[in-house]
Design a protein around this motif. Structure first.
Motif, PDB file in Angstrom:
ATOM      1  N   GLU A  31       0.832  -1.205   0.000  1.00 28.73           N
ATOM      2  CA  GLU A  31       0.000   0.000   0.000  1.00 28.73           C
ATOM      3  C   GLU A  31       0.870   1.260   0.000  1.00 28.73           C
ATOM      4  OE1 GLU A  31      -4.037   1.401   2.369  1.00 28.73           O
ATOM      5  OE2 GLU A  31      -2.510   0.320   3.500  1.00 28.73           O
ATOM      6  N   PHE A  32       0.338   2.350  -0.566  1.00 23.10           N
ATOM      7  CA  PHE A  32       0.948   3.678  -0.455  1.00 23.10           C
ATOM      8  C   PHE A  32       0.053   4.464   0.492  1.00 23.10           C
ATOM      9  CE2 PHE A  32       3.654   6.862  -2.998  1.00 23.10           C
ATOM     10  CZ  PHE A  32       3.639   7.787  -1.972  1.00 23.10           C
ATOM     11  N   LEU A  33       0.505   4.607   1.738  1.00 23.18           N
ATOM     12  CA  LEU A  33      -0.276   5.301   2.753  1.00 23.18           C
ATOM     13  C   LEU A  33       0.431   6.578   3.161  1.00 23.18           C
ATOM     14  CD1 LEU A  33      -2.390   3.956   5.597  1.00 23.18           C
ATOM     15  CD2 LEU A  33      -0.663   5.655   6.183  1.00 23.18           C
ATOM     16  N   THR A  34      -0.316   7.658   3.268  1.00 21.04           N
ATOM     17  CA  THR A  34       0.250   8.952   3.639  1.00 21.04           C
ATOM     18  C   THR A  34      -0.319   9.433   4.957  1.00 21.04           C
ATOM     19  OG1 THR A  34       0.647   9.602   1.348  1.00 21.04           O
ATOM     20  CG2 THR A  34       0.478  11.373   2.952  1.00 21.04           C
ATOM     21  N   LEU A  35       0.579   9.900   5.834  1.00 20.81           N
ATOM     22  CA  LEU A  35       0.189  10.583   7.066  1.00 20.81           C
ATOM     23  C   LEU A  35       0.192  12.072   6.754  1.00 20.81           C
ATOM     24  CD1 LEU A  35       2.507   8.624   9.549  1.00 20.81           C
ATOM     25  CD2 LEU A  35       0.086   8.194   9.097  1.00 20.81           C
ATOM     26  N   LEU A  36      -0.956  12.707   6.861  1.00 19.70           N
ATOM     27  CA  LEU A  36      -1.129  14.095   6.445  1.00 19.70           C
ATOM     28  C   LEU A  36      -1.567  14.957   7.620  1.00 19.70           C
ATOM     29  CD1 LEU A  36      -1.482  16.212   4.064  1.00 19.70           C
ATOM     30  CD2 LEU A  36      -3.845  15.406   3.920  1.00 19.70           C
ATOM     31  N   GLY A  37      -1.003  16.155   7.686  1.00 21.79           N
ATOM     32  CA  GLY A  37      -1.425  17.079   8.736  1.00 21.79           C
ATOM     33  C   GLY A  37      -0.453  18.235   8.858  1.00 21.79           C
ATOM     34  N   PRO A  38      -0.816  19.247   9.647  1.00 26.20           N
ATOM     35  CA  PRO A  38       0.055  20.410   9.825  1.00 26.20           C
ATOM     36  C   PRO A  38       1.241  20.094  10.726  1.00 26.20           C
ATOM     37  CG  PRO A  38      -1.859  20.583  11.249  1.00 26.20           C
ATOM     38  CD  PRO A  38      -2.071  19.356  10.417  1.00 26.20           C
ATOM     39  N   SER A  39       2.174  21.017  10.828  1.00 25.62           N
ATOM     40  CA  SER A  39       3.324  20.849  11.724  1.00 25.62           C
ATOM     41  C   SER A  39       2.827  20.647  13.152  1.00 25.62           C
ATOM     42  CB  SER A  39       4.226  22.087  11.670  1.00 25.62           C
ATOM     43  OG  SER A  39       4.739  22.243  10.372  1.00 25.62           O
ATOM     44  N   VAL A 207      -5.389  11.481   8.072  1.00 25.26           N
ATOM     45  CA  VAL A 207      -5.263  12.876   8.499  1.00 25.26           C
ATOM     46  C   VAL A 207      -5.099  12.887  10.014  1.00 25.26           C
ATOM     47  CG1 VAL A 207      -6.353  15.158   8.540  1.00 25.26           C
ATOM     48  CG2 VAL A 207      -6.742  13.619   6.598  1.00 25.26           C
ATOM     49  N   MET A 208      -4.041  13.573  10.482  1.00 24.40           N
ATOM     50  CA  MET A 208      -3.755  13.610  11.912  1.00 24.40           C
ATOM     51  C   MET A 208      -4.030  14.991  12.499  1.00 24.40           C
ATOM     52  SD  MET A 208      -0.517  11.098  12.489  1.00 24.40           S
ATOM     53  CE  MET A 208      -0.901  11.117  14.252  1.00 24.40           C
ATOM     54  N   GLU A 209      -4.490  14.965  13.744  1.00 30.80           N
ATOM     55  CA  GLU A 209      -4.782  16.199  14.468  1.00 30.80           C
ATOM     56  C   GLU A 209      -4.394  16.010  15.924  1.00 30.80           C
ATOM     57  OE1 GLU A 209      -8.573  19.170  15.455  1.00 30.80           O
ATOM     58  OE2 GLU A 209      -8.943  17.147  14.696  1.00 30.80           O
ATOM     59  N   ALA A 210      -3.484  16.844  16.399  1.00 25.02           N
ATOM     60  CA  ALA A 210      -3.082  16.822  17.811  1.00 25.02           C
ATOM     61  C   ALA A 210      -2.708  15.422  18.296  1.00 25.02           C
ATOM     62  CB  ALA A 210      -4.191  17.410  18.685  1.00 25.02           C
ATOM     63  N   GLY A 211      -1.914  14.696  17.487  1.00 26.72           N
ATOM     64  CA  GLY A 211      -1.409  13.398  17.898  1.00 26.72           C
ATOM     65  C   GLY A 211      -2.355  12.237  17.719  1.00 26.72           C
ATOM     66  N   GLU A 212      -3.531  12.491  17.147  1.00 26.93           N
ATOM     67  CA  GLU A 212      -4.520  11.439  16.952  1.00 26.93           C
ATOM     68  C   GLU A 212      -4.980  11.396  15.495  1.00 26.93           C
ATOM     69  OE1 GLU A 212      -7.659  12.133  19.739  1.00 26.93           O
ATOM     70  OE2 GLU A 212      -6.379  11.785  21.495  1.00 26.93           O
ATOM     71  N   ILE A 213      -5.626  10.293  15.108  1.00 27.12           N
ATOM     72  CA  ILE A 213      -6.154  10.167  13.752  1.00 27.12           C
ATOM     73  C   ILE A 213      -7.515  10.850  13.682  1.00 27.12           C
ATOM     74  CG2 ILE A 213      -7.012   8.550  12.007  1.00 27.12           C
ATOM     75  CD1 ILE A 213      -4.877   6.572  12.941  1.00 27.12           C
ATOM     76  N   ALA A 214      -7.601  11.882  12.837  1.00 21.79           N
ATOM     77  CA  ALA A 214      -8.868  12.597  12.655  1.00 21.79           C
ATOM     78  C   ALA A 214      -9.762  11.849  11.676  1.00 21.79           C
ATOM     79  CB  ALA A 214      -8.608  14.017  12.159  1.00 21.79           C
ATOM     80  N   GLN A 215      -9.168  11.292  10.600  1.00 20.67           N
ATOM     81  CA  GLN A 215      -9.922  10.492   9.629  1.00 20.67           C
ATOM     82  C   GLN A 215      -8.949   9.678   8.803  1.00 20.67           C
ATOM     83  OE1 GLN A 215     -12.791  12.706   7.325  1.00 20.67           O
ATOM     84  NE2 GLN A 215     -13.529  10.915   6.209  1.00 20.67           N
ATOM     85  N   PRO A 226     -15.666  14.413   4.166  1.00 24.39           N
ATOM     86  CA  PRO A 226     -14.862  14.689   5.365  1.00 24.39           C
ATOM     87  C   PRO A 226     -15.700  14.516   6.626  1.00 24.39           C
ATOM     88  CG  PRO A 226     -15.454  16.745   4.259  1.00 24.39           C
ATOM     89  CD  PRO A 226     -15.871  15.633   3.348  1.00 24.39           C
ATOM     90  N   ALA A 227     -15.099  13.934   7.658  1.00 26.97           N
ATOM     91  CA  ALA A 227     -15.861  13.625   8.872  1.00 26.97           C
ATOM     92  C   ALA A 227     -16.034  14.834   9.773  1.00 26.97           C
ATOM     93  CB  ALA A 227     -15.161  12.505   9.644  1.00 26.97           C
ATOM     94  N   THR A 228     -15.105  15.785   9.689  1.00 25.00           N
ATOM     95  CA  THR A 228     -15.140  16.949  10.581  1.00 25.00           C
ATOM     96  C   THR A 228     -14.756  18.210   9.808  1.00 25.00           C
ATOM     97  OG1 THR A 228     -12.802  16.759  11.195  1.00 25.00           O
ATOM     98  CG2 THR A 228     -14.382  15.495  12.525  1.00 25.00           C
ATOM     99  N   PRO A 229     -15.089  19.380  10.336  1.00 24.22           N
ATOM    100  CA  PRO A 229     -14.640  20.625   9.704  1.00 24.22           C
ATOM    101  C   PRO A 229     -13.122  20.698   9.584  1.00 24.22           C
ATOM    102  CG  PRO A 229     -16.394  21.081  11.274  1.00 24.22           C
ATOM    103  CD  PRO A 229     -16.020  19.634  11.456  1.00 24.22           C
TER     104      PRO A 229
END
Length: 363
Positions: A31-39, A207-215, A226-229
């Motif tokens: 698989e080609f999986l990407t972890l995406l998110g801000p710094s 998609v990661m947010e604050a150390g957790e998986i957002a979606q 998208p699951a969240t704003p």
């Protein structure tokens, strides 16, 4: 398909600071999986833990079914391609690629043959004796990839692999790297903050947010559903309006939003919360002309400005509620920027129910 990487409740704490918080993730073989998110969202920390460059504070990491949680990088069947490529400037291209092989005991003709094959794979045949300082940014990126694949690891980790390239070359390399992955069949786990890279290159995006998986989902899932704003705002551009449910029935929900009554396709919000916000992608709206059939939903407003983008025209429209909406229209043949409404002109926006995203109320 079996999982090649398994993360069970992985956490990483830096004193009181939580970098990654109880992440569960399985990456399929090939698989080609990407972890995406801000710094600062934890994506690079997660990648470094898979590579053995960071040790988890809690949880288990398995690669090909083997627990490698405490194993050093050299004892994992992975190879990492760093953001700055980490090539040895005093070595030739060939020496850069054979270095890792020689450390594994593969030397001489056998090492050169493997290196030449890796160079051919990345489109750099005949570059074995070239020095790295003689290469362009794109060529150095390919050398780094050749060095990563030459040892035939089960997993290749890519840390912002295209960030050092200029915009045009970056766009070209996105497609080339995707094709390379298809050719190799090796699992790619990539980290990026660039949404376009993630959408173009990946089979699946986390998609990661604050150390957790957002979606977690396919590029299409994340963009269209998208699951969240937070996810809607990070992947693409989205107009948001506060909303209140007025009625439900016949598969539609009637909402009060932007001083208007709007109808949306009725789907459950991701966590069962009451609807408190809607989202509309700029390209899912249109500026209506008098001769056009009216869609189910209309929003009158006034043009604030138009922004010419070459391929498209972005119009900023202020609704009677004071909220501003972005509308993107592709400039097709025969359409002129000068034909569009100008600042101060009244306009009516149209959007169909299925193009309205529903989000739960904030708690």
């Amino acid at each position: 398909m079996a999982a090649i990487i398994e993360l069970d409740s992985i956490s990483k704490h830096y004193g009181p600071v939580v970098g990654v918080n109880h992440v569960d993730l399985a990456v399929e073989d090939g698989e080609f999986l990407t972890l995406l998110g801000p710094s600062g969202c934890g994506k690079s920390t997660l990648l470094r833990m898979v590579g053995g460059f960071e040790v988890p504070s809690a949880g288990t990491i398995r690669i090909a079914g083997v627990d490698v949680t405490a194993a050093p990088p050299q004892q994992r069947d992975v190879n990492m391609m760093f953001q700055d490529y980490a090539l040895f400037p005093h070595m030739t291209v060939g020496k850069n690629i054979t270095y890792g092989l020689e450390r594994k005991g593969i030397k001489g003709t056998a090492a050169r043959d493997k290196a030449e094959a890796a160079l051919e794979l990345v489109g750099l045949s005949g570059m074995f004796e070239r020095h790295t300082h003689q290469l362009s940014g794109g060529q150095r990126q390919r050398v780094a990839l050749a060095r990563a694949v030459v040892r035939e690891p089960k997993v290749i980790l890519l840390d912002e692999p295209l960030s050092a390239l200029d915009a045009k070359l970056r766009e070209q390399m996105q497609v080339e790297l995707k094709h390379m992955h298809e050719k190799l069949g090796i699992t790619f786990l990539m980290v990026t903050h660039d949404q376009t890279e993630a959408l173009v290159m990946s089979d699946r995006v986390v998609v990661m947010e604050a150390g957790e998986i957002a979606q977690d989902g396919t590029p299409e899932d994340l963009y269209e559903r998208p699951a969240t704003p937070y996810v809607a705002n990070f992947i693409g551009t989205t107009n948001f309006l506060s909303a209140r449910v007025v009625a439900r029935g016949a598969g539609l929900v009637t909402l009060e939003a932007g001083n208007q009554e709007l109808k949306a396709t009725d789907v459950a919000t991701s966590d069962g919360q009451a609807i408190g916000q809607i989202g509309i992608r700029p390209e899912k709206m249109q500026i209506l002309k008098d001769t056009e059939c009216r869609p189910v939903n209309v929003l009158p407003g006034t043009v604030v400005e138009t922004i010419y983008q070459g391929l498209a025209l972005r119009t900023v429209v202020r609704l009677s509620s004071g909220e501003e909406m972005l509308v993107d229209e592709i400039l097709r043949q025969g359409m002129l920027h000068s034909d569009h409404p100008r600042a101060g002109d009244p306009v009516v926006l149209g959007v169909e129910p299925h193009n309205i995203l529903l989000f739960g109320a904030e708690r």
